[in-house]
Scaffold this motif. Structure first.
Motif, PDB file in Angstrom:
ATOM      1  N   ILE A  22      37.431  40.135  37.716  1.00 43.03           N
ATOM      2  CA  ILE A  22      37.206  39.018  38.798  1.00 43.03           C
ATOM      3  C   ILE A  22      37.838  37.179  37.610  1.00 43.03           C
ATOM      4  O   ILE A  22      36.488  37.217  36.735  1.00 43.03           O
ATOM      5  CB  ILE A  22      36.172  38.820  39.376  1.00 43.03           C
ATOM      6  N   LYS A  23      38.449  37.424  37.760  1.00 40.15           N
ATOM      7  CA  LYS A  23      38.702  36.160  35.734  1.00 40.15           C
ATOM      8  C   LYS A  23      38.198  34.307  36.902  1.00 40.15           C
ATOM      9  O   LYS A  23      38.510  33.545  38.227  1.00 40.15           O
ATOM     10  CB  LYS A  23      40.061  35.355  35.925  1.00 40.15           C
ATOM     11  N   VAL A  47      34.731  38.747  34.904  1.00 41.69           N
ATOM     12  CA  VAL A  47      33.541  40.339  35.504  1.00 41.69           C
ATOM     13  C   VAL A  47      34.400  40.803  35.636  1.00 41.69           C
ATOM     14  O   VAL A  47      35.423  41.433  36.448  1.00 41.69           O
ATOM     15  CB  VAL A  47      33.396  39.566  36.597  1.00 41.69           C
ATOM     16  N   PRO A  48      33.676  41.918  34.332  1.00 44.12           N
ATOM     17  CA  PRO A  48      35.299  43.429  35.028  1.00 44.12           C
ATOM     18  C   PRO A  48      33.774  44.489  35.773  1.00 44.12           C
ATOM     19  O   PRO A  48      32.831  44.441  35.775  1.00 44.12           O
ATOM     20  CB  PRO A  48      34.931  44.315  32.762  1.00 44.12           C
ATOM     21  N   PHE A  49      35.046  45.189  36.627  1.00 43.70           N
ATOM     22  CA  PHE A  49      33.942  46.260  37.330  1.00 43.70           C
ATOM     23  C   PHE A  49      34.894  47.365  37.495  1.00 43.70           C
ATOM     24  O   PHE A  49      36.186  46.837  38.488  1.00 43.70           O
ATOM     25  CB  PHE A  49      33.288  45.112  38.594  1.00 43.70           C
ATOM     26  N   VAL A  70      38.439  29.977  41.012  1.00 39.48           N
ATOM     27  CA  VAL A  70      37.690  31.859  40.942  1.00 39.48           C
ATOM     28  C   VAL A  70      39.194  32.273  42.108  1.00 39.48           C
ATOM     29  O   VAL A  70      39.035  31.733  43.242  1.00 39.48           O
ATOM     30  CB  VAL A  70      36.580  31.663  41.788  1.00 39.48           C
ATOM     31  N   PRO A  71      40.146  32.561  41.770  1.00 40.21           N
ATOM     32  CA  PRO A  71      41.354  33.528  42.293  1.00 40.21           C
ATOM     33  C   PRO A  71      40.566  34.669  43.584  1.00 40.21           C
ATOM     34  O   PRO A  71      39.392  35.642  42.989  1.00 40.21           O
ATOM     35  CB  PRO A  71      41.984  33.974  41.341  1.00 40.21           C
ATOM     36  N   THR A  72      41.789  34.681  44.407  1.00 40.39           N
ATOM     37  CA  THR A  72      41.023  36.450  44.934  1.00 40.39           C
ATOM     38  C   THR A  72      41.757  37.091  44.177  1.00 40.39           C
ATOM     39  O   THR A  72      43.446  37.691  44.138  1.00 40.39           O
ATOM     40  CB  THR A  72      41.920  36.320  46.195  1.00 40.39           C
ATOM     41  N   PRO A  73      40.744  38.139  43.893  1.00 43.86           N
ATOM     42  CA  PRO A  73      41.474  39.698  42.881  1.00 43.86           C
ATOM     43  C   PRO A  73      42.905  40.601  43.648  1.00 43.86           C
ATOM     44  O   PRO A  73      43.316  41.410  43.335  1.00 43.86           O
ATOM     45  CB  PRO A  73      40.296  40.179  42.684  1.00 43.86           C
TER      46      PRO A  73
END
Length: 91
Positions: A16-17, A54-56, A2-5
């Motif tokens: 968030i990918k 995760v789109p937000f 999980v990368p830092t956005p």
């Protein structure tokens, strides 16, 4: 993985990918800067994105600051769950 956005402004879309080799997983994130009933956002799988994401959209009334966003990733067959904490800066 999980990368830092990074850093976002209110009203901006955060994506968030979660890189995974298959669609046999699920994930969700809890966003601390929105109403509790809207805080949990589930991930969708996209081949174009190369995994789950995760789109937000950051709410317009979000106060600037650095927030910790917990992201949970679960492998469906084994039920193994990983928890990641992502730091998101709102400017």
């Amino acid at each position: 993985n999980v990368p830092t956005p990074g850093s976002y402004s209110s009203g901006e879309q955060i994506k968030i990918k979660i890189f995974t080799s298959s669609s046999l997983g699920k994930a969700f994130a809890f966003f601390p800067f929105c109403a509790k009933e809207r805080a949990k956002v589930e991930a969708g799988y996209s081949e174009a994105e190369g995994g789950l994401y995760v789109p937000f959209r950051v709410p317009a009334d979000t106060k600037p600051g650095t927030y910790i966003v917990p992201v949970y990733v679960q492998e469906i067959r084994s039920k193994l769950e990983e928890r990641h904490e992502i730091e998101i800066a709102i400017r």
